[in-house]
Design an enzyme around this catalytic site. Structure first.
Site, PDB file in Angstrom:
ATOM      1  N   VAL A 185      11.465 -15.848  -9.351  1.00 36.07           N
ATOM      2  CA  VAL A 185      10.464 -16.862  -9.686  1.00 36.07           C
ATOM      3  C   VAL A 185       9.488 -16.388 -10.762  1.00 36.07           C
ATOM      4  CG1 VAL A 185      10.606 -18.054  -7.470  1.00 36.07           C
ATOM      5  CG2 VAL A 185       9.034 -16.123  -7.711  1.00 36.07           C
ATOM      6  N   LYS A 186       9.884 -15.406 -11.543  1.00 29.73           N
ATOM      7  CA  LYS A 186       9.016 -14.910 -12.604  1.00 29.73           C
ATOM      8  C   LYS A 186       9.379 -15.533 -13.956  1.00 29.73           C
ATOM      9  CE  LYS A 186       6.349 -12.131 -10.239  1.00 29.73           C
ATOM     10  NZ  LYS A 186       6.866 -12.343  -8.878  1.00 29.73           N
TER      11      LYS A 186
END
Length: 395
Positions: A185-186
Site C-alpha cells: 500500500v505504499k
C-alpha cells in the site's frame, strides 16, 4: 498512493524476465541468471533519481529500519527519539535493536518538531528517528540543526514519503541514513520490500552486510565470502525487486496524479471555515499521498469521520483512534509485552511507557482527519467526495 493501482504489463514483464532468464536469489548464482540483476537495477534507479550515493534493498520497510539502526551503530542502551504519530514499526525496530524509544512532541506538520526533540535530549540520546508521515516532512533545517548541535544521528523514516523532497533534496537523504517501504500500500510497491539510503560509505557497507548474515559480498563465490559483522536475513528477492523496477519507472506519473487529485480535494475543502490544513514546509515537495485537515474539536473530527463512512467514502483516517499509528493505542508498547524477554527489560532506568505524556501531540491528532489520495479516481469518484464534503460542512 498506492502504486499497485497502476500495476500492468510492465510489472508482469519484469517478473517474467526473472522467471525466464534470471534467478530469484539476489546474490551470486551468476551462471544461472543470464546477467539479470533486478535488485541491482532498482538500487541504481533509486540512486540516480534521488541523487544519493547508496541504496540497499531489503525485504520490508521494517527490515530497512532495523538495518538502518544497526548500520548506523545504534544498539543496546541507546536512546532514540521517535514521534507518537507513526506506524508502530518505527518503535518496534528501536526496541528490538536493544535501544530505548523516547517519545517527543509533534507540531502542525504532523512530524517531530525541533523544540520537541530538544526537550527530551539526554546524555544517552544517540539518534532521532524522524518519521515523514503522510507524504511529507517537517522543518528539516531546524531538526537537522538540533541533531548537529547534540551530535545525534538523524535517521529518516521516509516509508510514507517516497518521492517527496524538502528544498529540492529527497526525503530520506537529508540525514545520515534513511528508509523507504515498498509494501502493498505504499507509493511504490514491490508487494513487499524496503530500502536503506545513505551517502555514508561505512553505513552502506554495514547495511548490505547486516541484512545478509554479515556477508561482505566480495567476489562471486558466496561460500568463500568473509563475515565482518554479525547480521540477519533481510534480503529482498529478485521477484519483488522486479516489480519495483517497473514501479519506479512510474514514480513521476504517480506523483503527478496524486498531486492533481489532492489539489482537487483541497480546493473543495478550502471553502469551509471550520477546516484548516496541515502545515507543509515545502508544498512543492509533498508527494501528496494524503490530505490532512484539522477540525475545531476532537468531537467534530470524529463526527466528520463517521459521516464520511456513512456516505460510503473510503480511505478516511482518524489516526487518534487508530490502533497502528498512534501511541495512546499501543498497549503492547505501553507494557513492553513480547513473546520473549526484551533487552529493554535489563535497563534499570527505562521509561514507564504507561505514563508517557505528549499533550501537544494529543491535541493536534485528536482534531486531525486524513484522506488517502488514490491514483484510480475518476471524475465520478472525486465528485462523490466533494459532494460528501458539501453535505457535511454546508448542510
Amino acid at each position: 498512493m498506492p502504486g499497485f493501482e497502476l500495476f500492468d504489463h510492465q510489472e508482469k514483464q519484469q517478473v517474467a524476465e526473472v522467471m525466464d532468464q534470471g534467478f530469484t536469489f539476489r546474490y551470486n548464482f551468476d551462471g544461472l541468471r543470464n546477467n539479470v540483476w533486478k535488485a541491482r537495477e532498482l538500487e541504481a534507479q533509486i540512486c540516480d533519481t534521488l541523487s544519493v550515493k547508496h541504496a540497499h534493498l531489503v525485504s520490508s520497510g521494517t527490515a530497512a529500519l532495523s538495518t538502518a539502526l544497526a548500520a548506523a551503530g545504534i544498539g543496546a542502551g541507546d536512546e532514540v527519539i521517535v514521534p507518537p504519530f507513526t506506524f508502530v514499526a518505527s518503535v518496534e525496530a528501536i526496541v528490538l535493536a536493544g535501544a530505548i524509544p523516547v517519545f517527543a512532541e509533534i507540531d502542525d506538520t504532523l512530524t517531530l518538531s525541533a523544540e520537541g526533540i530538544e526537550a527530551v535530549v539526554t546524555p544517552r540520546t544517540r539518534a532521532v528517528n524522524f518519521v515523514h508521515m503522510c507524504g511529507t516532512g517537517g522543518d528539516m533545517d531546524a531538526v537537522k540543526a538540533v541533531c548537529d548541535r547534540h551530535d545525534l544521528i538523524l535517521l529518516e523514516d521516509a516509508c510514507q514519503a517516497t518521492g517527496a523532497t524538502y528544498k529540492g533534496q529527497a526525503l530520506g537523504t537529508i540525514g545520515q541514513v534513511g528508509t523507504f517501504s515498498f509494501d502493498s500500500v505504499k507509493t511504490i510497491s514491490c508487494g513487499e520490500g524496503g530500502a536503506v539510503l545513505t551517502n555514508d560509505e561505512r553505513i552502506y557497507q554495514h547495511a548490505h552486510q547486516y541484512s545478509d548474515h554479515g556477508h561482505d559480498h566480495i567476489g562471486n563465490d558466496r561460500g568463500a565470502e568473509d563475515h565482518p559483522i554479525m547480521g540477519t536475513n533481510y534480503r529482498i528477492s529478485e521477484m519483488n525487486a522486479a516489480v519495483g523496477v517497473a514501479q519506479w519507472q512510474k514514480l513521476d506519473r504517480i506523483l503527478s496524479i496524486q498531486r492533481q487529485n489532492k489539489r482537487r480535494l483541497k480546493e473543495a475543502l478550502s471553502q469551509y471555515d471550520e477546516v484548516s490544513f496541515r502545515r507543509l514546509t515545502d508544498a512543492d515537495g509533498d508527494n501528496a499521498g494524503f490530505l490532512s485537515i484539522f477540525l475545531p474539536t476532537a468531537e467534530r473530527a470524529q463526527d466528520v469521520t463517521r459521516q464520511l463512512s456513512e456516505a460510503g467514502i473510503g480511505g478516511v483516517f482518524y489516526w487518534y483512534a487508530n490502533n497502528w499509528h498512534y501511541l495512546k493505542n499501543w498497549s503492547h508498547i505501553h507494557r513492553m509485552h513480547s513473546s520473549a524477554r526484551l533487552p529493554i527489560e535489563l535497563v534499570d532506568q527505562r521509561p514507564d511507557y504507561t505514563q508517557v505524556s505528549v499533550p501537544q501531540s494529543d491535541e493536534i491528532m485528536s482534531r486531525t482527519v486524513s484522506f488517502l489520495i488514490q491514483l484510480s479516481w475518476d471524475e465520478a469518484e472525486i465528485h462523490k467526495r466533494t459532494q460528501a464534503f458539501h453535505n457535511i460542512f454546508n448542510p
